[in-house]
Design an enzyme around this catalytic site. Structure first.
Site, PDB file in Angstrom:
ATOM      1  N   HIS A 155       8.982  38.121  80.615  1.00 39.61           N
ATOM      2  CA  HIS A 155       7.573  37.779  80.876  1.00 39.61           C
ATOM      3  C   HIS A 155       6.820  38.551  79.794  1.00 39.61           C
ATOM      4  CE1 HIS A 155       7.542  35.500  84.566  1.00 39.61           C
ATOM      5  NE2 HIS A 155       8.259  36.396  85.214  1.00 39.61           N
ATOM      6  N   THR A 187      -3.589  22.177  74.926  1.00 38.29           N
ATOM      7  CA  THR A 187      -3.723  23.630  75.112  1.00 38.29           C
ATOM      8  C   THR A 187      -2.361  24.312  75.081  1.00 38.29           C
ATOM      9  OG1 THR A 187      -5.741  23.324  76.385  1.00 38.29           O
ATOM     10  CG2 THR A 187      -4.601  25.413  76.684  1.00 38.29           C
ATOM     11  N   LYS A 190       5.870  29.599  82.336  1.00 41.72           N
ATOM     12  CA  LYS A 190       5.293  28.700  83.361  1.00 41.72           C
ATOM     13  C   LYS A 190       3.991  28.068  82.877  1.00 41.72           C
ATOM     14  CE  LYS A 190       7.265  31.024  87.420  1.00 41.72           C
ATOM     15  NZ  LYS A 190       7.792  32.270  86.824  1.00 41.72           N
TER      16      LYS A 190
HETATM   17  P1  BMP Z   1      13.182  39.455  91.214  1.00 39.75           P
HETATM   18  O1  BMP Z   1      14.697  39.154  91.194  1.00 39.75           O
HETATM   19  O2  BMP Z   1      12.857  40.867  90.829  1.00 39.75           O
HETATM   20  O3  BMP Z   1      12.533  39.034  92.507  1.00 39.75           O
HETATM   21  O4  BMP Z   1      12.510  38.578  90.049  1.00 39.75           O
HETATM   22  C1  BMP Z   1      12.535  37.186  90.047  1.00 39.75           C
HETATM   23  C2  BMP Z   1      12.015  36.650  88.736  1.00 39.75           C
HETATM   24  O5  BMP Z   1      12.078  35.234  88.755  1.00 39.75           O
HETATM   25  C3  BMP Z   1      10.567  37.009  88.413  1.00 39.75           C
HETATM   26  O6  BMP Z   1      10.467  37.185  87.011  1.00 39.75           O
HETATM   27  C4  BMP Z   1       9.779  35.782  88.821  1.00 39.75           C
HETATM   28  O7  BMP Z   1       8.632  35.592  88.003  1.00 39.75           O
HETATM   29  C5  BMP Z   1      10.777  34.654  88.589  1.00 39.75           C
HETATM   30  N1  BMP Z   1      10.661  33.507  89.511  1.00 39.75           N
HETATM   31  C6  BMP Z   1      10.816  33.644  90.890  1.00 39.75           C
HETATM   32  O8  BMP Z   1      11.030  34.734  91.400  1.00 39.75           O
HETATM   33  N2  BMP Z   1      10.743  32.521  91.682  1.00 39.75           N
HETATM   34  C7  BMP Z   1      10.508  31.279  91.198  1.00 39.75           C
HETATM   35  O9  BMP Z   1      10.500  30.311  91.958  1.00 39.75           O
HETATM   36  C8  BMP Z   1      10.345  31.128  89.798  1.00 39.75           C
HETATM   37  C9  BMP Z   1      10.435  32.250  88.966  1.00 39.75           C
HETATM   38  O10 BMP Z   1      10.324  32.089  87.667  1.00 39.75           O
END
Ligand code: BMP
Length: 260
Positions: A63, A101, A94
């Site tokens: 990110h 844009t 995302k």
């Molecule tokens: P974590 O395993 O720490 O919860 O992180 C999940 C990652 O996946 C984060 O970067 C989040 O932005 C991304 N993400 C998510 O959790 N769920 C979705 O449906 C889509 C995502 O991109």
């Protein structure tokens, strides 16, 4: 045919898409379906973790807009690590705006995402123009796009109709769209890559609506190709052994699925 029973190597050999081929080949070679979501906020932490965990992952997901000390040269260091350890870089941007844009957001600004991330993703809410805009920047660079078809967060607004329409958009744009961010395998019609976030072995939620499945459920039951794991690994006191644990869990679930 139900290609969730095919091996990554078989799918690499069959697909006409160069990026899919590269991803499935390196997964088969490295024996990993683990994507590390590296949501830490300094360049030093990211590069150190990417170097340590690179051998165990197929994709590194960033990110980029949460990095406090971002400079463009950071992306070049990350690319060197991607070559050294043979993983792909996925900027989890995302995108969600009109085609004109997102072109600037993807190709320009201070991040110039299209120059270093071979994978990015978008919401389909704006309609097909968003894919056209991103394609106009990314396709000539050999990049690919994942569509957000389902999310892991509780009470999200993705209806089954929205998911179906997103799958239809993917099928119409296979020259650039090579898969989904989803919680399930969504079609047997095409050889898409399914990447699933919300994966954790020790908890099933966080305090802000995230929900988790185990690698066994995500890969073995729901048909994911790649598991995306963030905090469970980078917040662990021993990220290397934790990454190995998730890599083994994801790989075992895939091996069982393909041997049934
Ligand atoms: P974590 O395993 O720490 O919860 O992180 C999940 C990652 O996946 C984060 O970067 C989040 O932005 C991304 N993400 C998510 O959790 N769920 C979705 O449906 C889509 C995502 O991109």
């Amino acid at each position: 045919m139900d290609y969730s029973k095919q091996t990554y190597q078989e799918r690499a050999e069959q697909t006409p898409n160069a990026l899919t081929k590269r991803l499935f080949s390196l997964m088969a070679e490295k024996k990993t379906n683990l994507c590390l979501s590296i949501d830490v906020t300094t360049v030093k932490e990211i590069l150190a973790l990417a170097d340590k965990l690179g051998p165990y992952i197929c994709v590194l997901k960033t990110h980029v807009d949460i990095i406090e000390d971002f400079t463009y040269s950071f992306t070049q260091s990350l690319l060197e690590l991607a070559i050294k350890h043979n993983f792909l870089i996925f900027e989890d941007r995302k995108f969600a705006d009109i085609g004109n844009t997102v072109k600037s957001q993807y190709g320009g600004g201070i991040y110039r995402i299209a120059d270093w991330a071979s994978i990015t993703n978008c919401h389909t809410l704006p309609g097909p123009g968003i894919i056209d805009g991103l394609r106009s920047i990314g396709k000539s660079r050999g990049n690919g796009l994942l569509l957000l078809a389902e999310m892991s967060s509780a009470d999200n607004l993705f209806s089954s109709e929205y998911t179906h329409k997103t799958v239809a958009l993917a099928l119409e744009n296979r020259d650039f769209v090579f898969g989904f961010i989803s919680q399930h395998k969504l079609t047997d019609k095409a050889d898409f890559v399914y990447m699933t976030p919300g994966v954790n072995l020790s908890t099933n939620s966080d305090s802000l609506g995230q929900t988790y499945n185990t690698p066994e459920t995500a890969v073995g039951v729901n048909g994911a190709d790649v598991i995306i794991v963030g905090r469970a690994i980078y917040n662990s006191p021993d990220p290397v052994s934790c990454a190995v644990k998730y890599r083994n869990a994801g790989w075992n679930a895939y091996s069982l699925r393909t041997s049934r």
